[in-house]
Design a protein around this motif. Structure first.
Motif, PDB file in Angstrom:
ATOM      1  N   GLN A  45      17.888  35.495  39.716  1.00  0.00           N
ATOM      2  CA  GLN A  45      17.874  34.872  38.335  1.00  0.00           C
ATOM      3  C   GLN A  45      16.569  35.500  37.630  1.00  0.00           C
ATOM      4  OE1 GLN A  45      17.487  30.729  38.949  1.00  0.00           O
ATOM      5  NE2 GLN A  45      19.254  30.517  39.974  1.00  0.00           N
ATOM      6  N   GLU A 256      21.919  39.137  38.701  1.00  0.00           N
ATOM      7  CA  GLU A 256      22.400  37.951  38.574  1.00  0.00           C
ATOM      8  C   GLU A 256      23.882  37.884  39.354  1.00  0.00           C
ATOM      9  OE1 GLU A 256      21.795  36.193  34.960  1.00  0.00           O
ATOM     10  OE2 GLU A 256      19.776  35.738  35.271  1.00  0.00           O
ATOM     11  N   THR A 405      25.523  27.865  38.591  1.00  0.00           N
ATOM     12  CA  THR A 405      24.834  29.206  37.950  1.00  0.00           C
ATOM     13  C   THR A 405      25.812  30.519  38.095  1.00  0.00           C
ATOM     14  OG1 THR A 405      24.016  29.290  40.209  1.00  0.00           O
ATOM     15  CG2 THR A 405      22.388  28.727  38.477  1.00  0.00           C
TER      16      THR A 405
END
Length: 565
Positions: A45, A256, A405
């Motif tokens: 992240q 990511e 996410t």
């Protein structure tokens, strides 16, 4: 990819010649390998901000630990230690003392001394004035600070000299010396930006407008370059007075996507993957089997609590019968066995077994019970039709949204399992992903998720969940979106238990209160517990000194101990 040579002396000599080096003469001991001067770390992240007080995001905490230090923190043995201060204050050593409050009751005064020689990266001394300024920002009702409770409890700060000060608290709490949230801010840089418009401080902080300003950082490193969404370059802080770290530069790269993160490691694009935010446990275990000769894999169970936050403003989720049905309809044991080889235990509540001072083993986890789930949904008015879907009396189908996410392969698999299991109950679950910096920097913080959000809380040992559960911690526009009670949960009994735990100094009586809170949590289900995560640290062979902590204070707080040859 780094070159890997065979054992033959002939090939070793040829390799040395090709690199412009002289092979070691027979019988002469080779020089020990030189230490690496640059370390490249992969992270899953990218932080939404670098301001220490704004937003709660593990990626930010991990990066800031290299460049800025809190007053106190929990070390890898779960002991509270001083990082910026000289000595942890206690009632026993006299640095903490009980004091009467003006209107009655009892408070506590906590005295600290900053370590000698602390300086910001521009040479300005770190002083008590920076602590006072941080407190002023944190207690302002419109500054939008994520963890504001500590700042509000400090009624005043008495400054003796630039290094010595005393915090005066409005109550006596058992964790009075846990001051990780009170991070000094460089008043000489940030004060003018804050005082011009406190409610707009989030938009004007130099940590986002001028992140490479050396004066923002007081740790062994400072930020030299920020490429949003991509990477952050750290260089040595020449004014750091503590033990010198090995590396001249640390490059933190955000990748990511789990598969891409692993590919970068194997190709040599990164040297290690942070356990705090890196590969999922299944990926790490598979990597260890394939490339265990090149990397060391450390797995650390701890205080990372994976769960589903529920937006209780949604009338469907506001019904406790629906919440209980959703949890009873999840076979979490099968989920963790299939996806994580059973190494991530099912969560009964928010308190993990490893938090021995607070955990109550008598609170059972809700077992998988589809019959109970179906009965509860029927009671709530969601009955199954001929097409297998559940609808209310007006014919509206039971449809929910789940946000998580983007790029996290493990969470995507978990979401798909949840979707399939709830489909068997007649529930339609729509899946959505967002980049972490968007999800945590905006969507969740501003309570813009319509149904559920799947993520993890990282906590410190015996961390009281005021910010995430107390009704006074619901983020709103009126309070500048401060607090982390994203579900909007408001329960008088939960509030009472949280407040009682905080002020109970006796460990045995406090444990009884913790037990009552866990029973209340399991019965009311303000969120849906999933499991406790085990984090996997992927290190290059030969790297030493990195010790996983298992809690919210990341391993990077002790980067001075890291060595790699």
């Amino acid at each position: 990819m780094r070159a890997r040579w065979g054992r033959s002396g002939l090939f070793a000599g040829l390799a040395a010649l090709m690199l412009g080096l002289a092979p070691a003469a027979p019988g002469v001991a080779a020089e020990p390998p030189a230490p690496h001067r640059t370390l490249t770390i992969g992270l899953s992240q990218f932080p939404a901000t670098l301001n220490p007080l704004l937003d709660s995001m593990l990626a930010k905490s991990y990066v800031l630990a290299f460049v800025q230090r809190p007053l106190t923190a929990y070390d890898p043995s779960w002991s509270l230690v001083c990082l910026l201060c000289e000595r942890v204050p206690t009632l026993e050593n006299g640095l903490a003392r009980l004091e009467p409050l003006p209107g009655g009751g009892q408070g506590i005064a906590v005295s600290l001394a900053l370590r000698d020689g602390l300086r910001w990266g521009d040479g300005t001394p770190v002083s008590a004035d920076d602590v006072v300024f941080s407190w002023e920002v944190g207690r302002h009702p419109r500054s939008g600070i994520a963890e504001g409770e500590l700042f509000r409890r400090i009624t005043r700060i008495e400054v003796t000299d630039p290094r010595h000060f005393t915090l005066h608290f409005d109550r006596v709490t058992f964790d009075y010396a846990a001051l990780g949230d009170l991070r000094p801010l460089p008043a000489h840089i940030e004060r003018a930006r804050f005082e011009a418009a406190p409610e707009e401080y989030r938009a004007h902080t130099a940590y986002d407008r001028d992140p490479a300003n050396p004066g923002l950082y007081d740790g062994p490193y400072r930020v030299a370059l920020v490429e949003p969404g991509s990477h952050i370059l750290l260089v040595r802080n020449e004014y750091w007075a503590g033990p010198a770290p090995q590396f001249d530069r640390i490059l933190i790269r955000a990748v990511e996507n789990g598969a891409a993160l692993e590919a970068n490691l194997l190709s040599g694009g990164i040297d290690m993957i942070a356990g705090e935010l890196g590969l999922s446990l299944p990926q790490a275990l598979a990597l260890e089997k394939r490339a265990g000769d090149r990397f060391t894999v450390l797995t650390q169970p701890g205080l990372a609590y994976e769960h589903l936050d529920l937006n209780l403003a949604n009338p469907v989720l506001a019904d406790p019968r629906v919440r209980r049905a959703l949890l009873a309809g999840l076979d979490r044991g099968q989920l963790t066995e299939a996806l994580f080889d059973g190494r991530q235990p099912v969560a009964a509540t928010l308190v993990p077994p490893s938090d021995r001072a607070a955990f109550d083993p008598a609170v059972p986890a809700q077992p998988f019970d589809p019959a109970l789930a179906a009965a509860l949904l029927d009671q709530a008015g969601w009955r199954r039709g001929g097409d297998g879907l559940r609808r209310d009396g007006g014919g509206r189908p039971l449809t929910l949204d789940l946000l998580t996410t983007a790029g996290d392969h493990s969470r995507e698999l978990v979401a798909q399992v949840i979707q399939a299991q709830w489909r068997d109950l007649g529930i339609t679950l729509r899946l959505r992903v967002e980049p972490p910096r968007v999800m945590f920097g905006d969507t969740v913080t501003h309570r813009r998720f319509p149904g559920m959000a799947m993520f993890a809380w990282f906590s410190s040992p015996e961390s009281v969940p005021r910010s995430t559960l107390h009704s006074g911690m619901i983020p709103t526009a009126a309070n500048g979106w401060a607090g982390q009670n994203y579900p909007g949960y408001a329960d008088a009994e939960t509030d009472r238990l949280i407040e009682a735990i905080e002020v109970e100094l006796d460990p045995l009586r406090r444990r009884a209160l913790w037990s009552a809170l866990q029973r209340r949590y399991a019965a009311d289900l303000p969120v849906l517990p999933l499991y406790f995560r085990a984090n996997a640290f992927i290190l290059p062979k030969g790297m030493t000194g990195l010790t996983p902590t298992g809690h919210q204070d990341p391993s990077s707080l002790w980067v001075e101990d890291w060595r790699w040859r």
